[in-house]
Design an enzyme around this catalytic site. Structure first.
Site, PDB file in Angstrom:
ATOM      1  N   GLU A 220       0.821  -1.214   0.000  1.00 13.51           N
ATOM      2  CA  GLU A 220       0.000   0.000   0.000  1.00 13.51           C
ATOM      3  C   GLU A 220       0.859   1.271   0.000  1.00 13.51           C
ATOM      4  OE1 GLU A 220      -4.166  -1.430   1.948  1.00 13.51           O
ATOM      5  OE2 GLU A 220      -2.513  -1.169   3.346  1.00 13.51           O
TER       6      GLU A 220
ATOM      7  N   GLU B 145      -4.138 -10.636   0.579  1.00 13.04           N
ATOM      8  CA  GLU B 145      -4.885 -10.466   1.826  1.00 13.04           C
ATOM      9  C   GLU B 145      -6.338 -10.822   1.544  1.00 13.04           C
ATOM     10  OE1 GLU B 145      -4.435  -6.583   3.631  1.00 13.04           O
ATOM     11  OE2 GLU B 145      -2.277  -6.540   3.218  1.00 13.04           O
TER      12      GLU B 145
END
Length: 961
Positions: free
Chosen positions: A416, A486
């Site tokens: 991210e 994820e």
């Protein structure tokens, strides 16, 4: 005129990675060269700003007698100095890169040490190694500055031999909580400053090892392994078991057993140079992207993984070897085969354990700039050339440190961090340095730099589209393998829908599995709350219990989510039809020779006979049909079923013999609903009481007062549950979040209107309407009570009234009992289960205490339901259901559970609606809404939603007290 502090602190806001450190190199735990651990008790002084104190503390002879002491490795905020801060992605300081606040907690550390006897500083050199310091450190030895560095979860070494003396050495380290490096370390975790990994002094004799790279490939066609060890210092490599004795840089090809996560074969070797002997643990394996798949040793692999932050509930990210080993053993025992080291390289010893026990590893760089999303990624460091040297330094320190681990199959650029030129530079450097592994980065949606297409939290339908090749994207991306880096956000009760994901993974070759978010709840042990989370330390900004989203609780006890995941990903599939069992080896490499199989036959939930089942040693991917024995003769009447288990045949490194790896259950004869014939009607007495068989009711309101000798309070329809983290969802999500809608529509404050109490010849009927204030919709609910003289039957009929636009949290009845401790039941167990989390629920007879029925989520919420219950016994009552029901019992009301924010808030409740004491509240549910993973993922799949529809269900109560 301007003034500067007398203490130079410009390095704190310098975007460079630091100065003075040696080039990164391979890590190894030991050699025959001397070393000295500097872990232990250090003198400590905390200052509020970076420049509050001058550098005089680093000078020999400085008087630090008045200083505090802290343990290293450790975090000073967990040792009584300041407080931890938790944010998910918001920077806890103004975003103005590379500037940081004036308020910058700074810890000065002092360590006094003598050299061991026989350590001659003049013989060769000495290296001072820091394995992890958050977030910026400046170092002096005996009054001389040796350097400063950033990169919290990365190693840094300094040449200090010329500064050492035999005794009276003073190591001084100044650590700043905030630095330019903090902008690159915005991972979803606690901000915890300190020297949290090992500090070691390493003697480097003349001719000792510098850097080396173990290349150990495997040819799956020939079965041969090729070993070559490149070394900065010439030497020889020996592997006695393989009769290898070669010079560094020279290849040797010999027959070997390959390393895989299922068969982690390691060969012991030695790298010997003129001045040092370094033990090697060599695993032969080849990783490639071929035919659109991630292949190891020529075979596609399916990751059954988990994201692992480093965490200990008392020590934070300062982990010892046994804690790391405990993680690996728990993972192996729960069928996990892969770890993503989110979002930084772990302590290097963890990777040694992954090599030894067998886990695939995605090794992730210490990089996340998530907070820049709040300004549309403007000024993101990964797209700013000034920061590229720091990014490359982080990539190099990860790769060079960990390159000799066979468990590491993929490098990840970070997490991210948006996109930008710096990430491309990192990918290019890694590809150039190590072509033997793949490169991953989830943020690279077009896969310009990555070798794997990766997503997080894609829902089931999207994952299936990707598997079918219908997701679009660039030509390169469409040809790449896919992983969910994820998914299954394990926050609180959940995650739900894992079995549905796994079915999709196993249906399409392109889908190569995923990694649950995440391994452990980051709760901090706290006398006030049990475990503390974000906001409990007075943080200005925080994200609450979003930091508690793991498959294990903070003390490493497995949660129901981990038990469910173990069953979902079990490496052996066992299916049956009552006469034959189909056994399928779901492993990628290993056969079933290491497993024994056993059958057991249950009648009414109790095992009446068991034995061994002969199953061939199936190769990976193979199936076989195995005939079961004839059912036992005269085994009794009642519901019957087979249970088949796969167990370890002998002790392994990670579990003892007899450990259950997989199991399957399948019915032989179905359940017979308890016979019940109404035999008597209600009797209305003049004292406001109605009796019906063993039961007593209030004549005015129709409320049940007791059954035989057991008082009962507050029995009525219940549709509310204490919302789970997944019910409430995440505020940023655009999908419907039912927890918020349930509260909007008042399902937590339903009113119960009494319409009629109707005694009749054979039944007592109570008619009600259950509805929330302010809304027109409701549930017309009829309670019909009958008796056969000894037992009491309740039949509940529910008819939705009005326009129901949301599903129900639950549908059933609840009531209070004055006391209860032991509980017995026949149904699913031993742990909790919900419609989309009950793969691991095994049908049998179980027993527990009321307290042990609870699941201690760090933030209290709905928990503890047992699924598919046929009958239950509690507090002197036996309860039989038609159909099977969900059973819950706890020492507080749902309202108390819903209001609690920490475990310490929960205390035994009372039946407020009747005013009489109730020690235990019981829920008997006809239906439960699923769980999903909407705390940071998709909600409950349609098939697990509990919609308001006409329903009828019954319970038969008996006094067994």
């Amino acid at each position: 005129m301007s003034f500067r502090s007398a203490t130079a602190v410009d390095y704190v806001e310098d975007v460079s990675p630091g100065s003075g450190a040696l080039p990164p190199r391979a890590w190894y735990p030991a050699s025959d060269a001397a070393s000295l651990s500097l872990n232990g008790s250090w003198r400590f002084r905390l200052s509020p700003t970076a420049d509050a104190e001058d550098d005089s503390f680093a000078a020999p002879g400085y008087d630090a007698d008045g200083w505090a002491e802290v343990s290293v490795p450790g975090h000073w905020v967990l040792q009584g100095h300041g407080a931890p801060v938790y944010t998910n992605h918001l920077y806890p300081f103004p975003v103005d890169p590379p500037r940081v606040p004036t308020e910058n907690p700074t810890g000065d550390h002092l360590r006094f040490f003598d050299l061991p006897e026989g350590w001659d500083p003049a013989d060769g050199g000495t290296v001072l190694r820091f394995d992890g310091v958050e977030s910026c450190a400046r170092v002096w030895l005996n009054g001389t500055e040796v350097g400063e560095f950033k990169g919290s979860r990365l190693p840094h070494e300094f040449a200090v031999g010329h500064l050492l003396k035999p005794a009276g050495n003073v190591l001084a380290v100044r650590v700043h909580q905030w630095s330019a490096g903090s902008y690159l370390e915005d991972q979803d975790q606690w901000w915890l400053p300190g020297i949290f990994r090992d500090v070691t002094l390493l003697h480097r004799p003349a001719g000792s090892v510098l850097d080396f790279f173990v290349h150990a490939s495997y040819d799956h066609v020939t079965g041969a392994g090729t070993l070559r060890v490149d070394s900065d210092v010439d030497g020889r490599v020996t592997v006695p078991e393989l009769d290898i004795d070669i010079a560094t840089g020279e290849p040797a090809t010999v027959p070997v057993q390959a390393w895989t996560a299922e068969t982690p074969r390691l060969y012991d070797g030695v790298l010997a140079t003129e001045g040092e002997r370094v033990p090697l643990r060599i695993g032969f394996r080849t990783v490639e992207a071929a035919d659109g798949l991630i292949k190891v040793n020529g075979k596609a692999v399916l990751f059954k993984g988990v994201n692992r932050h480093e965490w200990h509930h008392e020590r934070g990210r300062a982990l010892d070897l046994e804690t790391m080993r405990a993680d690996v053993l728990l993972m192996k025992r729960h069928n996990i085969n892969a770890v993503r080291t989110s979002h930084y390289p772990p302590h290097p010893a963890f990777l040694d354990l992954c090599d030894e026990y067998g886990l695939w590893v995605i090794d992730e760089c210490d990089l996340e700039t998530h907070g820049f999303t709040e300004q549309a990624w403007r000024d993101n460091p990964v797209d700013d050339d000034r920061w590229t040297p720091a990014l490359l330094d982080r990539a190099a320190r990860m790769v060079e440190r960990d390159k000799n681990h066979p468990s590491v199959v993929i490098w990840s650029l970070g997490n991210e961090a948006g996109t930008g030129r710096g990430l491309t530079a990192m990918a290019e450097w890694i590809h150039g340095r190590d072509a033997s592994r793949l490169v991953h980065y989830e943020g690279d949606v077009d896969c310009r730099d990555a070798d794997v297409y990766s997503r997080m939290y894609a829902d089931h339908a999207e994952v299936e589209r990707i598997g079918r090749g219908l997701d679009g994207g660039t030509h390169k991306r469409r040809a790449l393998p896919f992983i969910l880096c994820e998914y299954g956000h394990a926050m609180g009760n959940g995650p739900g829908g894992l079995a549905d994901y796994q079915r999709i993974f196993e249906s399409y070759g392109r889908l190569q599995g995923g990694f649950i978010w995440e391994w452990i709840d980051h709760g901090i042990k706290d006398d006030r709350y049990g475990y503390a989370y974000g906001g409990d330390f007075g943080e200005e900004l925080h994200d609450g219990n979003f930091v508690c989203d793991g498959l294990v609780f903070p003390d490493r006890r497995p949660s129901p989510g981990l038990v469910e995941y173990k069953k979902v990903i079990e490496p052996v599939r066992i299916e049956g039809d009552g006469a034959t069992v189909r056994v399928t080896n779901r492993q990628d490499f290993a056969d079933l020779a290491a497993l024994d199989f056993e059958w057991s036959y249950q009648v009414g939930g109790e095992t009446v006979e068991s034995g061994r089942l002969a199953v061939p040693a199936l190769a990976a991917g193979e199936s076989a049909d195995v005939k079961l024995p004839e059912p036992p003769v005269a085994a009794g009447s009642g519901e019957t079923q087979w249970t088949v288990r796969a167990l370890l045949a002998a002790d392994t490194a990670w579990a003892p013999g007899g450990h259950v790896v997989a199991w399957g259950q399948f019915p032989v004869s179905g359940r017979q609903v308890p016979a019940f014939a109404a035999a008597a009607g209600p009797v209305v007495s003049g004292d406001g009481v109605i009796t019906l068989g063993p039961a007593v009711f209030d004549a005015r309101g129709g409320a049940l007062r007791g059954i035989g000798s057991v008082p009962v309070t507050g029995l009525r329809l219940d549709v509310w549950r204490a919302t789970t983290d997944n019910d409430d969802g995440a505020a940023w999500q655009s999908d419907i979040r039912y927890g918020a809608l349930w509260r909007k529509f008042g399902l937590h404050r339903m009113r119960h209107r009494l319409d009629a109490v109707e005694p009749a010849a054979d039944a007592l009927t109570v008619r009600t309407r259950v509805a929330p204030a302010a809304w027109e919709f409701g549930l017309v609910t009829v309670y019909r009570w009958t008796t056969d003289g000894d037992r009491l039957r309740l039949t509940v009929s529910v008819t939705p009234d009005g326009d129901w636009t949301v599903p129900l949290p639950r549908l059933g009845v609840r009531f209070g009992l004055p006391a209860a401790d032991r509980v017995r039941w026949f149904g699913g167990g031993p742990g909790e289960a919900y419609p989309d989390t009950k793969t691991a629920s095994m049908v049998g007879r179980w027993q527990s205490t009321v307290d042990d029925l609870q699941t201690p989520y760090v933030r209290p919420q709905e928990n503890g339901a047992r699924a598919d219950v046929r009958w239950a016994e509690i507090g002197g009552l036996r309860i039989e259901g038609d159909p099977e029901f969900w059973f819950t019992a706890r020492r507080w009301t749902t309202e108390q559970l819903d209001a609690a924010t920490h475990r310490s808030d929960l205390t035994p409740g009372t039946a407020s609606d009747s005013g009489s004491a109730a020690g235990v509240w019981v829920n008997l549910d006809h239906g439960q809404h699923g769980i999903g993973s909407q705390s940071c993922g998709p909600g409950v799949l349609p098939q697990y939603q509990l919609h308001a529809r006409p329903a009828e269900f019954s319970f038969v109560f008996s006094d067994i007290g």
